[in-house]
Design a protein around this motif. Structure first.
Motif: not given
Length: 373
Positions: A142-159
Motif C-alpha cells: 500500500a505504501s509503495a503503490v500510493s507513493m507512485d502516483k502513476a501506479y496509484m492511478k492505475v489501481v484507483l481506476a481499476a477499482a
C-alpha cells in the motif's frame, strides 16, 4: 519495573534521505510533543540525510521551520542507533565513540514519520516487517503503490474510482525521444501539471501553461525523480481533502472533509503555501459542501483506502469540478502532522483531538501483527 507493568516503547523515526527530510522533522516535532509520556516510553530516532540512524534529542522546538532558509534537520553527528533483532524481540542498541554499545531495551512499535522515498514508499515498512517490529500506518504494498502516483492511478481506476487523465515521462525517454514525450503532453492538453511521480510536499511540481514551458517543468521535476507524471489540470476545481482512520476494530472511518483555498500569487498548493508561515492559505474545516457531496467524498475515500490496501490512516485528496463532479487526486498514506496540516485539523473538527489521534495510531499498531495479514 517488570515486563508486565512497563510502558510500551515507541520509537519515533524521522528525517530520512529524501528531499522531504525537513518536513519529516517538522512532523516529528509535532508528534513528539503530543505523545502521552505517562502512557508510553518514547525514543526519538533520526535518520540523517546520508542514511545514518542516530539517537536524536527529541526536542520539538528544534524541529520547527523558522523560515525558507532555516529548515530543521537531523544531527548526523549524534550517537548511532540500530535495531538489533534478538531471540524473541527487537531491541535498540546505541553506539558512541570510545564507549561500549548500550541497549535501550525492546521496541514495541515504530512510528515512522518519514515522507517521500526511502520511508513512505514501502522501504522502511519492509525493513520493519523483516525485523518483526510493529509499526504505524500502511504496509509495504500500500505504501509503495500510493507513493507512485502513476501506479496509484492505475489501481484507483481499476477499482472504478474517478481520476484525471495522465501520462508518465522518464528522464531516459525524454533524452531519447522528446518528440514522443511532447506528443503525450499534447494529447492531455494544456494547462497541465508536471509532478515527480514519487514525490510529495509539492516539491518539484510545475503548472505548464503551454508547450513552451514543458521542457523547463520536466527539468525541475527530474531533479526530484527520474519518473514524472504529466496530469491534465483540473480547471476551476476546488481542492478538498478527507481523512481516513481505522477504528480499533479495523473499520475505516472518515473525517469531515476540508477545503484548501489559495490566496495571493500562488496558482496551486505549492510548498510555500503549505509550510511557510508567512504565506497565506485559507483552510475551511469543514468544507462548505452540499451534504450529498460530503457523503460521496467520504464514501470514495473509504473505497480508495481499501483499493490500495491501506492500514491505520490515509488522507485522500479530491478535486471538486464545476458542476460537482468528483475526481480523486491522490491518496497519502503518511500525511503530514505539522501545525498547519489538514489531516489532524479534519479529525479535530470531527471530535478527535491531536493527542487522541496520535494515541489511536499507536494503539492500532500495537494490536497489529507483522507479516501476512
Amino acid at each position: 519495573m517488570n515486563e508486565s507493568t512497563r510502558k510500551p516503547r515507541v520509537a519515533v523515526v524521522f528525517g530520512g534521505k529524501s528531499n522531504e527530510h525537513a518536513i519529516s522533522c517538522v512532523t516529528a516535532g509535532s508528534v513528539l510533543a503530543a505523545i502521552d509520556r505517562t502512557a508510553y516510553d518514547v525514543v526519538p530516532i533520526g535518520i540523517a540525510t546520508d542514511g545514518r540512524w542516530v539517537l536524536e534529542s527529541g526536542d520539538p522546538e528544534r524541529l520547527r521551520i523558522e523560515g525558507p532558509d532555516r529548515l530543521p534537520h537531523v544531527d548526523g553527528e549524534r550517537a548511532t542507533i540500530a535495531l538489533a533483532p534478538e531471540t524473541a524481540s527487537t531491541g535498540l542498541v546505541v553506539t558512541e565513540p570510545a564507549q561500549p554499545p548500550r541497549t535501550l531495551g525492546e521496541v514495541d512499535v515504530v512510528f515512522p514519520l518519514l515522507h517521500g522515498a526511502w520511508g513512505e514508499d514501502g522501504t522502511i515498512q519492509g525493513l520493519l516487517e523483516m525485523a518483526g517490529v510493529r509499526y504505524v500506518g500502511a504496509g509495504v504494498l500500500a505504501s509503495a503503490v500510493s507513493m507512485d502516483k502513476a501506479y496509484m492511478k492505475v489501481v484507483l481506476a481499476a477499482a472504478g474510482l474517478p481520476v484525471l487523465p495522465s501520462a508518465t515521462v522518464t528522464a531516459r525517454e525524454w533524452a531519447r525521444d522528446p518528440a514522443r514525450c511532447r506528443a503525450r503532453a499534447d494529447e492531455l492538453g494544456y494547462p497541465l501539471f508536471a509532478k515527480p511521480a514519487r514525490g510529495g510536499s509539492s516539491l518539484g511540481i510545475s503548472k505548464v501553461h503551454d508547450a513552451s514551458e514543458l521542457a523547463d517543468a520536466l527539468a525541475e521535476a527530474f531533479q526530484h525523480d527520474p519518473k514524472v507524471l504529466l496530469e491534465a489540470a483540473a480547471v476551476d476545481a476546488r481542492e478538498v481533502e478527507c481523512g481516513v482512520l481505522e477504528a480499533l476494530d479495523g473499520t475505516p472511518e472518515t473525517s469531515v472533509p476540508a477545503e484548501i483555498r489559495i490566496t495571493g500569487d500562488h496558482e496551486f498548493y505549492d510548498f510555500a503555501a503549505k509550510y511557510l508561515p508567512e504565506e497565506h492559505t485559507e483552510l475551511d474545516v469543514p468544507a462548505d459542501l452540499p451534504d450529498d457531496v460530503t457523503r460521496q467524498i467520504q464514501e470514495l475515500s473509504v473505497r480508495a483506502f481499501e483499493a490500495v490496501g491501506c492500514e491505520g490512516l490515509a488522507r485522500v485528496d479530491f478535486f471538486v469540478l464545476p458542476g460537482g463532479r468528483l475526481v480523486v487526486n491522490e491518496i497519502n498514506t503518511m500525511p503530514g502532522f505539522t501545525p498547519t496540516s489538514m489531516y489532524p485539523q479534519m479529525w479535530a473538527a470531527s471530535g478527535l483531538d491531536y493527542p487522541a489521534l496520535v494515541d489511536r495510531l499507536i494503539q492500532l499498531a500495537l494490536r497489529r501483527d507483522t507479516g501476512l495479514r
